[in-house]
Design a protein around this motif. Structure first.
Motif, PDB file in Angstrom:
ATOM      1  N   VAL A  80       0.832  -1.201   0.000  1.00 60.08           N
ATOM      2  CA  VAL A  80       0.000   0.000   0.000  1.00 60.08           C
ATOM      3  C   VAL A  80       0.868   1.253   0.000  1.00 60.08           C
ATOM      4  O   VAL A  80       0.606   2.201  -0.749  1.00 60.08           O
ATOM      5  CB  VAL A  80      -0.966  -0.009   1.206  1.00 60.08           C
ATOM      6  CG1 VAL A  80      -1.728   1.305   1.298  1.00 60.08           C
ATOM      7  CG2 VAL A  80      -1.930  -1.181   1.113  1.00 60.08           C
ATOM      8  N   GLU A  91      -1.765   7.366   1.747  1.00 62.29           N
ATOM      9  CA  GLU A  91      -2.011   5.946   2.022  1.00 62.29           C
ATOM     10  C   GLU A  91      -3.479   5.720   2.359  1.00 62.29           C
ATOM     11  O   GLU A  91      -4.050   4.685   2.003  1.00 62.29           O
ATOM     12  CB  GLU A  91      -1.108   5.447   3.153  1.00 62.29           C
ATOM     13  CG  GLU A  91       0.314   5.202   2.697  1.00 62.29           C
ATOM     14  CD  GLU A  91       1.154   4.484   3.740  1.00 62.29           C
ATOM     15  OE1 GLU A  91       0.676   3.496   4.331  1.00 62.29           O
ATOM     16  OE2 GLU A  91       2.300   4.928   3.945  1.00 62.29           O
ATOM     17  N   SER A  92      -4.089   6.686   3.019  1.00 61.87           N
ATOM     18  CA  SER A  92      -5.499   6.557   3.376  1.00 61.87           C
ATOM     19  C   SER A  92      -6.375   6.489   2.120  1.00 61.87           C
ATOM     20  O   SER A  92      -7.241   5.618   1.999  1.00 61.87           O
ATOM     21  CB  SER A  92      -5.926   7.732   4.254  1.00 61.87           C
ATOM     22  OG  SER A  92      -7.305   7.679   4.509  1.00 61.87           O
ATOM     23  N   THR A  94      -5.426   5.698  -0.858  1.00 65.04           N
ATOM     24  CA  THR A  94      -5.054   4.478  -1.580  1.00 65.04           C
ATOM     25  C   THR A  94      -5.724   3.267  -0.950  1.00 65.04           C
ATOM     26  O   THR A  94      -6.285   2.416  -1.647  1.00 65.04           O
ATOM     27  CB  THR A  94      -3.527   4.322  -1.614  1.00 65.04           C
ATOM     28  OG1 THR A  94      -2.985   5.445  -2.319  1.00 65.04           O
ATOM     29  CG2 THR A  94      -3.103   3.040  -2.295  1.00 65.04           C
ATOM     30  N   SER A  95      -5.698   3.177   0.374  1.00 68.27           N
ATOM     31  CA  SER A  95      -6.350   2.065   1.071  1.00 68.27           C
ATOM     32  C   SER A  95      -7.841   2.042   0.791  1.00 68.27           C
ATOM     33  O   SER A  95      -8.433   0.973   0.590  1.00 68.27           O
ATOM     34  CB  SER A  95      -6.107   2.153   2.575  1.00 68.27           C
ATOM     35  OG  SER A  95      -4.767   1.892   2.860  1.00 68.27           O
ATOM     36  N   HIS A  96      -8.454   3.229   0.763  1.00 68.12           N
ATOM     37  CA  HIS A  96      -9.893   3.314   0.484  1.00 68.12           C
ATOM     38  C   HIS A  96     -10.189   2.792  -0.920  1.00 68.12           C
ATOM     39  O   HIS A  96     -11.129   2.002  -1.123  1.00 68.12           O
ATOM     40  CB  HIS A  96     -10.376   4.753   0.637  1.00 68.12           C
ATOM     41  CG  HIS A  96     -11.827   4.922   0.344  1.00 68.12           C
ATOM     42  ND1 HIS A  96     -12.816   4.532   1.211  1.00 68.12           N
ATOM     43  CD2 HIS A  96     -12.457   5.420  -0.746  1.00 68.12           C
ATOM     44  CE1 HIS A  96     -14.004   4.781   0.678  1.00 68.12           C
ATOM     45  NE2 HIS A  96     -13.806   5.316  -0.516  1.00 68.12           N
ATOM     46  N   LYS A  99      -9.793  -0.943  -1.065  1.00 63.59           N
ATOM     47  CA  LYS A  99     -10.915  -1.633  -0.405  1.00 63.59           C
ATOM     48  C   LYS A  99     -12.059  -1.836  -1.400  1.00 63.59           C
ATOM     49  O   LYS A  99     -12.655  -2.921  -1.461  1.00 63.59           O
ATOM     50  CB  LYS A  99     -11.382  -0.817   0.807  1.00 63.59           C
ATOM     51  CG  LYS A  99     -12.545  -1.424   1.539  1.00 63.59           C
ATOM     52  CD  LYS A  99     -12.945  -0.564   2.724  1.00 63.59           C
ATOM     53  CE  LYS A  99     -14.150  -1.143   3.447  1.00 63.59           C
ATOM     54  NZ  LYS A  99     -14.597  -0.300   4.551  1.00 63.59           N
ATOM     55  N   PRO A 109      -5.394  -9.124  -1.720  1.00 63.65           N
ATOM     56  CA  PRO A 109      -4.327  -8.734  -0.796  1.00 63.65           C
ATOM     57  C   PRO A 109      -3.505  -9.942  -0.321  1.00 63.65           C
ATOM     58  O   PRO A 109      -3.949 -11.084  -0.397  1.00 63.65           O
ATOM     59  CB  PRO A 109      -5.101  -8.143   0.378  1.00 63.65           C
ATOM     60  CG  PRO A 109      -6.364  -8.952   0.404  1.00 63.65           C
ATOM     61  CD  PRO A 109      -6.672  -9.285  -1.027  1.00 63.65           C
ATOM     62  N   TYR A 118      -0.819  -5.864  -2.610  1.00 59.34           N
ATOM     63  CA  TYR A 118      -1.948  -6.098  -3.510  1.00 59.34           C
ATOM     64  C   TYR A 118      -1.434  -6.475  -4.888  1.00 59.34           C
ATOM     65  O   TYR A 118      -0.372  -6.035  -5.319  1.00 59.34           O
ATOM     66  CB  TYR A 118      -2.826  -4.840  -3.616  1.00 59.34           C
ATOM     67  CG  TYR A 118      -3.699  -4.651  -2.421  1.00 59.34           C
ATOM     68  CD1 TYR A 118      -5.004  -5.148  -2.408  1.00 59.34           C
ATOM     69  CD2 TYR A 118      -3.234  -3.993  -1.289  1.00 59.34           C
ATOM     70  CE1 TYR A 118      -5.813  -4.987  -1.294  1.00 59.34           C
ATOM     71  CE2 TYR A 118      -4.038  -3.832  -0.172  1.00 59.34           C
ATOM     72  CZ  TYR A 118      -5.322  -4.332  -0.187  1.00 59.34           C
ATOM     73  OH  TYR A 118      -6.129  -4.186   0.908  1.00 59.34           O
TER      74      TYR A 118
END
Length: 150
Positions: A80, A91-92, A94-96, A99, A109, A118
């Motif tokens: 990530v 990163e937030s 990107t993580s969203h 998801k 993942p 990922y």
């Protein structure tokens, strides 16, 4: 998946004012330049649920940040943090995005210690990305909505 001429098309069905066999649909075919071509096209439309699924996939791939992540994953898995750096996003964010892509089974993942990696899960997505890149490489796009081209 193809539908037969008797199956329903999105928003078009028995009882609807524009359904197959309705006066509106019959008038539209009768008014067409090539009624046989219209009937042939209607007979080869996928079921409404399939059309909705394709639209969902294309809209999922059509968002620039998610598309950048997927393009970055064409070369193999990334964590990530590295995906965020590659895409120029937090990163937030990107993580969203990951998801959502994970929920649609586009990426998968793998945990290694505290890091999540990922990779593309579906080879069809890779094909779509490659086709889109090939298309844009040989077909200069005009964007009237951006004031480009005519």
């Amino acid at each position: 998946m193809n539908i037969s001429s008797g199956d329903q098309v999105a928003g078009v069905g028995p009882g609807s004012p524009v359904g197959p066999g309705s006066a509106v649909a019959d008038a539209a075919v009768a008014d067409s330049v090539d009624p046989a071509a219209v009937e042939h096209a209607r007979a080869h439309l996928p079921a409404p649920a399939a059309v909705a699924d394709v639209a969902d996939v294309l809209s999922l791939l059509g968002e620039p940040h998610r598309l950048t992540l997927l393009l970055a994953l064409r070369g193999g898995e990334l964590c990530v943090h590295d995906l965020a750096l590659t895409a120029g996003q937090s990163e937030s964010a990107t993580s969203h995005a990951l998801k959502l892509l994970r929920a649609h089974r586009v990426v998968t993942p793998r945990r290694e210690g505290r890091r999540m990696y990922y990779r593309l899960e579906d080879p069809h997505v890779l094909e779509l990305l490659d086709l889109a890149l090939t298309h844009t490489a040989h077909s200069p796009l005009r964007h009237p909505e951006r004031g480009e081209g005519a």
